[in-house]
Motif scaffolding. Structure first.
Motif, PDB file in Angstrom:
ATOM      1  N   VAL A 107      -1.536  16.842  -6.562  1.00  0.00           N
ATOM      2  CA  VAL A 107      -1.532  15.135  -7.048  1.00  0.00           C
ATOM      3  C   VAL A 107      -0.621  16.024  -8.188  1.00  0.00           C
ATOM      4  O   VAL A 107      -1.871  17.344  -8.601  1.00  0.00           O
ATOM      5  CB  VAL A 107      -2.324  14.425  -7.301  1.00  0.00           C
ATOM      6  N   LEU A 140       1.829   5.859  -7.072  1.00  0.00           N
ATOM      7  CA  LEU A 140       0.393   5.648  -6.691  1.00  0.00           C
ATOM      8  C   LEU A 140      -0.551   5.414  -7.420  1.00  0.00           C
ATOM      9  O   LEU A 140      -0.135   4.627  -8.661  1.00  0.00           O
ATOM     10  CB  LEU A 140       0.087   7.327  -7.345  1.00  0.00           C
ATOM     11  N   VAL A 151      -2.585   6.389  -2.941  1.00  0.00           N
ATOM     12  CA  VAL A 151      -1.373   7.328  -2.662  1.00  0.00           C
ATOM     13  C   VAL A 151      -1.112   5.888  -1.740  1.00  0.00           C
ATOM     14  O   VAL A 151      -0.964   6.327  -0.601  1.00  0.00           O
ATOM     15  CB  VAL A 151      -1.426   8.909  -2.463  1.00  0.00           C
ATOM     16  N   ILE A 205       1.494  15.379  -3.270  1.00  0.00           N
ATOM     17  CA  ILE A 205       2.094  14.392  -3.855  1.00  0.00           C
ATOM     18  C   ILE A 205       2.891  14.296  -5.484  1.00  0.00           C
ATOM     19  O   ILE A 205       1.743  15.353  -6.337  1.00  0.00           O
ATOM     20  CB  ILE A 205       1.237  13.207  -4.591  1.00  0.00           C
ATOM     21  N   LEU A 236      -8.515   6.918  -6.492  1.00  0.00           N
ATOM     22  CA  LEU A 236      -6.809   7.266  -6.915  1.00  0.00           C
ATOM     23  C   LEU A 236      -6.358   6.362  -4.454  1.00  0.00           C
ATOM     24  O   LEU A 236      -6.625   6.887  -3.673  1.00  0.00           O
ATOM     25  CB  LEU A 236      -6.514   8.012  -6.592  1.00  0.00           C
ATOM     26  N   VAL A 254      -5.124   8.429   0.643  1.00  0.00           N
ATOM     27  CA  VAL A 254      -3.853   8.493   0.706  1.00  0.00           C
ATOM     28  C   VAL A 254      -3.350   7.907   2.032  1.00  0.00           C
ATOM     29  O   VAL A 254      -3.731   8.409   3.345  1.00  0.00           O
ATOM     30  CB  VAL A 254      -3.005  10.167   1.149  1.00  0.00           C
TER      31      VAL A 254
END
Length: 233
Positions: free
Chosen positions: A181, A97, A90, A199, A88, A221
């Motif tokens: 998240v 995302l 961000v 998030i 993931l 992130v």
């Protein structure tokens, strides 16, 4: 010697000439009909993307898709970061995302991010996942907003819960960062800096993402460096 056309040949030639533009017109009409059908199909798919969802004991309300900027809709795009598949990312500055896929592709969704002074950045891990989680505001948040004292022991799951339908818990070095998240009933806040650091996604997008992200997934992130101390002064 050039032979003149007889009457039958002349009539056949005239019919062929007349038919030519009609065939061209039919072709154009057919193409237009195909385009219109494709447009209708896409419009239906767009509508279903954020249609109401029956999810256990709760019904997630539909979101009017035309009220969310199309760039923030859930979609597959070229991967701009090159992280390993399953990561993931961000993109805090641009409010996206990404879930990195194979073949240099990524699933992208729009997000809401932390207000200035409440953001967090770095590499971490999704250590825990919850469906319809309980939300417990941190003590510092209760001090800022005393009305939240009633939820000091946790706000039960529900459509008004700030964590929404799903939550992914971010851990760093084995410790809970307290950042998540998560889904949000405030779909209109997607694309803005409105949270206290977490998030947030639409409930629809977090339900989709939840199934794709196993525990132990890495998360990166990226900080928002657009504001320097000089700009804030």
């Amino acid at each position: 010697m050039i032979k003149p056309f007889n009457r039958r040949q002349f009539l056949m030639l005239g019919a062929s000439a007349a038919a030519a533009p009609l065939l061209a017109a039919c072709g154009a009409a057919g193409t237009a009909q195909l385009r219109a059908a494709s447009f209708r199909e896409q419009a239906r798919a767009d509508l279903m993307r954020y249609a109401a969802i029956e999810d256990g004991e709760f019904t997630i309300p539909a979101i009017p898709g035309n009220r969310i900027d199309r760039q923030f809709w859930r979609q597959v795009v070229d991967d701009p970061f090159g992280e390993l598949p399953g990561t993931l990312v961000v993109d805090t500055p641009n409010r996206f995302l990404y879930l990195t896929l194979q073949d240099k592709q990524a699933l992208r969704v729009g997000i809401g991010v932390g207000k200035q002074g409440f953001t967090w950045s770095g590499r971490a891990t999704i250590q825990m996942k919850r469906r319809w989680p309980t939300w417990t505001p941190p003590r510092e948040m209760i001090e800022r907003v005393p009305e939240l004292e009633k939820w000091a022991k946790g706000q039960p799951p529900g459509l008004d819960n700030p964590l929404g339908a799903r939550a992914l818990y971010i851990y760093q070095g084995g410790r809970d960062t307290l950042y998540r998240v998560h889904g949000s009933p405030e779909w209109w806040s997607i694309g803005t800096a409105a949270s206290s650091g977490c998030i947030r996604l639409t409930n629809h997008d977090i339900v989709d993402l939840f199934e794709r992200v196993p525990n132990g997934s890495p998360i990166l992130v990226i900080p928002d460096n657009r504001f320097s101390l000089d700009t804030l002064a």
